[in-house]
Design an enzyme around this catalytic site. Structure first.
Site, mmCIF file in Angstrom:
data_model
loop_
_atom_site.group_PDB
_atom_site.id
_atom_site.type_symbol
_atom_site.label_atom_id
_atom_site.label_comp_id
_atom_site.label_asym_id
_atom_site.label_seq_id
_atom_site.Cartn_x
_atom_site.Cartn_y
_atom_site.Cartn_z
ATOM 1 N N ASN A 9 0.865 -1.182 0.000
ATOM 2 C CA ASN A 9 0.000 0.000 0.000
ATOM 3 C C ASN A 9 0.904 1.236 0.000
ATOM 4 O OD1 ASN A 9 -1.810 2.035 0.487
ATOM 5 N ND2 ASN A 9 -2.433 1.315 2.523
ATOM 6 N N TRP A 10 0.995 1.854 -1.163
ATOM 7 C CA TRP A 10 1.915 2.996 -1.282
ATOM 8 C C TRP A 10 1.324 4.290 -0.723
ATOM 9 C CZ3 TRP A 10 4.222 2.401 -6.940
ATOM 10 C CH2 TRP A 10 4.946 1.213 -7.001
ATOM 11 N N LYS A 11 0.039 4.243 -0.367
ATOM 12 C CA LYS A 11 -0.632 5.418 0.227
ATOM 13 C C LYS A 11 -0.448 6.648 -0.669
ATOM 14 C CE LYS A 11 -0.354 3.229 4.698
ATOM 15 N NZ LYS A 11 -0.331 3.342 6.155
ATOM 16 N N HIS A 95 -9.634 0.820 4.729
ATOM 17 C CA HIS A 95 -8.378 1.055 5.450
ATOM 18 C C HIS A 95 -8.643 2.019 6.604
ATOM 19 C CE1 HIS A 95 -4.346 2.441 6.396
ATOM 20 N NE2 HIS A 95 -3.920 1.316 5.841
ATOM 21 N N GLU A 97 -7.134 4.482 7.682
ATOM 22 C CA GLU A 97 -6.959 5.910 7.367
ATOM 23 C C GLU A 97 -8.177 6.456 6.626
ATOM 24 O OE1 GLU A 97 -3.149 5.410 5.490
ATOM 25 O OE2 GLU A 97 -2.275 4.940 7.445
ATOM 26 N N GLU A 167 -5.517 -5.279 10.645
ATOM 27 C CA GLU A 167 -4.547 -4.204 10.874
ATOM 28 C C GLU A 167 -4.901 -3.463 12.155
ATOM 29 O OE1 GLU A 167 -2.503 -3.010 6.956
ATOM 30 O OE2 GLU A 167 -4.250 -1.729 7.213
ATOM 31 N N GLY A 173 2.190 2.229 10.909
ATOM 32 C CA GLY A 173 3.147 3.321 10.787
ATOM 33 C C GLY A 173 3.817 3.711 12.093
ATOM 34 N N SER A 213 3.126 -2.072 10.409
ATOM 35 C CA SER A 213 4.576 -2.055 10.620
ATOM 36 C C SER A 213 5.267 -3.368 10.250
ATOM 37 C CB SER A 213 4.907 -1.661 12.072
ATOM 38 O OG SER A 213 4.448 -0.350 12.358
ATOM 39 N N GLY A 234 2.692 -1.240 4.360
ATOM 40 C CA GLY A 234 2.693 0.187 4.042
ATOM 41 C C GLY A 234 4.107 0.685 3.810
ATOM 42 N N GLY A 235 4.688 1.279 4.844
ATOM 43 C CA GLY A 235 5.996 1.933 4.731
ATOM 44 C C GLY A 235 7.060 1.108 4.025
HETATM 45 P P1 PGA Z 1 2.603 0.276 7.715
HETATM 46 O O1 PGA Z 1 1.148 0.456 7.032
HETATM 47 O O2 PGA Z 1 3.173 -0.992 7.173
HETATM 48 O O3 PGA Z 1 3.363 1.504 7.276
HETATM 49 O O4 PGA Z 1 2.382 0.227 9.183
HETATM 50 C C1 PGA Z 1 0.296 -0.654 6.885
HETATM 51 C C2 PGA Z 1 -0.991 -0.197 6.281
HETATM 52 O O5 PGA Z 1 -1.422 0.929 6.555
HETATM 53 O O6 PGA Z 1 -1.622 -0.950 5.507
#
Ligand code: PGA
Length: 252
Positions: A9-11, A95, A97, A167, A173, A213, A234-235
């Site tokens: 997930n590149w956000k 998600h 967010e 999640e 994050g 994470s 994500g990251g």
């Molecule tokens: P993260 O994000 O790996 O940066 O914690 C995961 C996600 O939001 O899907």
């Protein structure tokens, strides 16, 4: 029996040129890794370019969100047919967010999941408790509520095609993660609920991912769990080398 899945997930990162570069680097780094499905979810603006860059490779294209209607007066939104038109095979839905910053409601996630399936997209439905839910001892209650709403509109014969990403919001994050056994316990809660809704065979076919994470150094702990089938990253997915290491771990 369940094919593992690693999704990046590149956000809201990367303009097209950088996105294509990262996609090419990922393709090169995972070309020789057989087994897990690999999905890249760039921002909407880079979907077309990344789709071209990964066409014909083992890496699949996914989106980060979509609307529940196939078309209409919804300024700024993107529909399932539009994603399919760009070559998407999957879409992340619900998600945390999206829920936190854009008011996405539990029932919206269900409508989106139904629409995604109807258009041939694999919904990657995110569920997870916040820190306060956890401190209140209500983590499972939140997950059950989110999952119930997400699967309620889905035809039961399509339940097996849904992917669920567990999640925990406090792990996204932050560098904090659930432990492997804790993620596996939640995966069992999720599968029990799916089994109650659509039967054991469907529940056993559903892939449950862990997210929050995930890094090369901790992915093994999650993949060691019998109930966890991969990760939503994500990251670490913004680094081709780190992401490829995670994919490689899922191939073992
Ligand atoms: P993260 O994000 O790996 O940066 O914690 C995961 C996600 O939001 O899907």
């Amino acid at each position: 029996m369940r094919v593992s899945l690693i999704a990046g997930n590149w956000k809201m990162h990367l303009t097209r040129e950088a996105a294509v570069r990262l996609a090419r680097d990922v393709v090169a780094a995972v070309a020789d890794v057989a087994g897990p499905q690999v999905v890249l979810c760039p921002p909407a603006t880079a979907l077309e370019a990344v789709g071209r860059a990964i066409e014909g490779t083992r890496v699949l294209l996914g989106a980060q969100t979509m609307h529940w209607e196939p078309q209409g007066a919804y300024t700024g939104e993107i529909s399932a047919p539009m994603l399919v038109d760009l070559g998407c095979r999957a879409v992340i839905l619900g998600h945390s967010e999206r829920r936190l910053y854009f008011g996405e409601r539990d029932e919206d996630v269900g409508r989106k999941a139904r629409t995604a399936l109807a258009h041939g997209l694999t919904p990657i439905v995110c569920v997870g408790e916040g820190l306060q839910d956890r401190e209140r001892g209500d983590a499972d209650g939140v997950i059950v509520r989110q999952l119930a709403a997400a699967i309620h509109p889905i035809p039961l014969d399509r339940l097996q095609d849904v992917v669920i990403a567990y999640e925990p919001v406090w792990a996204i994050g932050t560098g904090l993660t659930a432990t492997g056994p804790e993620a596996d316990r939640v995966a069992a809660v999720i599968r029990a609920q799916l089994a109650a809704a659509g039967g054991v065979p469907a529940a056993e076919a559903v892939r449950v991912l862990y997210g929050g994470s995930v890094k090369p150094g901790n992915i093994g702990e999650f993949l060691d769990q019998p109930g966890i089938d991969g990760a939503l990253v994500g990251g670490a997915s913004l680094d081709a080398g780190a992401f490829a290491e995670i994919v490689r771990a899922a191939a073992r």
